[in-house]
Design a protein around this motif. Structure first.
Motif, short mmCIF file in Angstrom:
data_model
loop_
_atom_site.label_atom_id
_atom_site.label_comp_id
_atom_site.label_asym_id
_atom_site.label_seq_id
_atom_site.Cartn_x
_atom_site.Cartn_y
_atom_site.Cartn_z
N ALA A 294 60.53 -51.46 1.38
CA ALA A 294 60.38 -52.42 0.28
C ALA A 294 59.08 -52.21 -0.51
O ALA A 294 59.07 -52.36 -1.73
CB ALA A 294 60.42 -53.85 0.82
N LYS A 295 57.99 -51.89 0.18
CA LYS A 295 56.67 -51.87 -0.48
C LYS A 295 56.02 -50.49 -0.53
O LYS A 295 55.11 -50.28 -1.33
CB LYS A 295 55.73 -52.82 0.25
CG LYS A 295 56.18 -54.28 0.21
CD LYS A 295 55.31 -55.17 1.07
CE LYS A 295 53.92 -55.25 0.51
NZ LYS A 295 53.08 -56.22 1.20
N GLY A 296 56.42 -49.60 0.36
CA GLY A 296 55.80 -48.29 0.40
C GLY A 296 54.53 -48.23 1.21
O GLY A 296 54.14 -47.19 1.70
N THR A 297 53.85 -49.33 1.35
CA THR A 297 52.63 -49.42 2.16
C THR A 297 52.58 -50.83 2.75
O THR A 297 53.08 -51.78 2.14
CB THR A 297 51.38 -49.14 1.31
OG1 THR A 297 50.23 -49.22 2.14
CG2 THR A 297 51.24 -50.11 0.16
N ILE A 298 51.98 -50.94 3.92
CA ILE A 298 51.94 -52.26 4.57
C ILE A 298 50.61 -52.45 5.28
O ILE A 298 49.88 -51.51 5.53
CB ILE A 298 53.08 -52.44 5.59
CG1 ILE A 298 53.07 -51.31 6.64
CG2 ILE A 298 54.42 -52.52 4.91
CD1 ILE A 298 54.06 -51.49 7.76
N ILE B 236 53.08 -57.29 8.44
CA ILE B 236 53.96 -57.25 9.62
C ILE B 236 54.01 -58.62 10.29
O ILE B 236 55.09 -59.12 10.63
CB ILE B 236 53.46 -56.18 10.62
CG1 ILE B 236 53.57 -54.79 10.00
CG2 ILE B 236 54.25 -56.25 11.93
CD1 ILE B 236 52.86 -53.71 10.78
N GLU B 237 52.86 -59.24 10.47
CA GLU B 237 52.81 -60.54 11.14
C GLU B 237 53.51 -61.63 10.34
O GLU B 237 54.07 -62.56 10.92
CB GLU B 237 51.35 -60.93 11.43
CG GLU B 237 50.61 -59.99 12.36
CD GLU B 237 51.23 -59.86 13.74
OE1 GLU B 237 51.89 -60.81 14.22
OE2 GLU B 237 51.05 -58.79 14.36
N ALA B 238 53.48 -61.52 9.02
CA ALA B 238 54.06 -62.55 8.16
C ALA B 238 55.54 -62.32 7.87
O ALA B 238 56.20 -63.20 7.32
CB ALA B 238 53.29 -62.63 6.84
N TYR B 239 56.07 -61.18 8.24
CA TYR B 239 57.45 -60.84 7.91
C TYR B 239 58.44 -61.79 8.57
O TYR B 239 58.33 -62.11 9.75
CB TYR B 239 57.76 -59.41 8.34
CG TYR B 239 59.18 -59.00 8.06
CD1 TYR B 239 59.59 -58.66 6.78
CD2 TYR B 239 60.12 -58.96 9.08
CE1 TYR B 239 60.90 -58.28 6.51
CE2 TYR B 239 61.43 -58.58 8.83
CZ TYR B 239 61.81 -58.24 7.55
OH TYR B 239 63.11 -57.88 7.29
N ALA B 240 59.40 -62.24 7.79
CA ALA B 240 60.51 -63.04 8.31
C ALA B 240 61.80 -62.41 7.79
O ALA B 240 61.98 -62.31 6.57
CB ALA B 240 60.40 -64.49 7.84
N PRO B 241 62.66 -61.95 8.67
CA PRO B 241 63.87 -61.27 8.20
C PRO B 241 64.79 -62.22 7.45
O PRO B 241 64.89 -63.40 7.78
CB PRO B 241 64.53 -60.78 9.49
CG PRO B 241 63.94 -61.60 10.59
CD PRO B 241 62.59 -62.03 10.12
#
Length: 118
Positions: A58-62, A67-72
């Motif tokens: 989605a972003k190309g860089t993270i 990662i910690e804030a990601y919610a599927p």
């Protein structure tokens, strides 16, 4: 939220009551417990890797915060659920085969010999 928690002490805490026994040999029970703990950790790692892959797509860089804030979303959640079910099915297949064998035992070999010799 989890700052100040001693995770090593928590991991070593003993539960109340007796440890469940499934096999005659306690070493086999311990091995099963250890194996299932590793299976759980691998499952968590697989979800975390899925998060990293989705964020990179989605972003190309993270960042770690990403990662910690990601919610599927719903689709990702369903895909993860299917991935986890397939993983658990593969891990537990040996046990499932044993249960199936107990429920539908093969006839003794002599039954087969007699059947085919007719």
């Amino acid at each position: 939220m989890t700052e100040g928690i001693d995770w090593i002490a928590r991991a070593g805490a003993k539960p109340k009551g007796r440890r469940p026994a499934f096999f005659d040999d306690p070493a086999v029970d311990r091995l099963l417990s250890l194996t299932m703990a590793v299976v759980g950790e691998v499952s968590v790692l697989r979800e975390r890797l899925d998060t990293v892959e989705r964020l990179l797509d989605a972003k190309g860089t993270i960042s770690r915060a990403d990662i910690e804030a990601y919610a599927p979303d719903r689709t990702a959640g369903e895909e993860r659920g299917e991935m986890t079910r397939a993983y658990i099915a593969r891990v537990m297949r040996g046990f499932q085969q044993e249960v199936e064998a107990l429920e539908n035992p093969d006839p003794p070999i002599m039954d087969w010999v007699e059947k085919f010799s007719k």
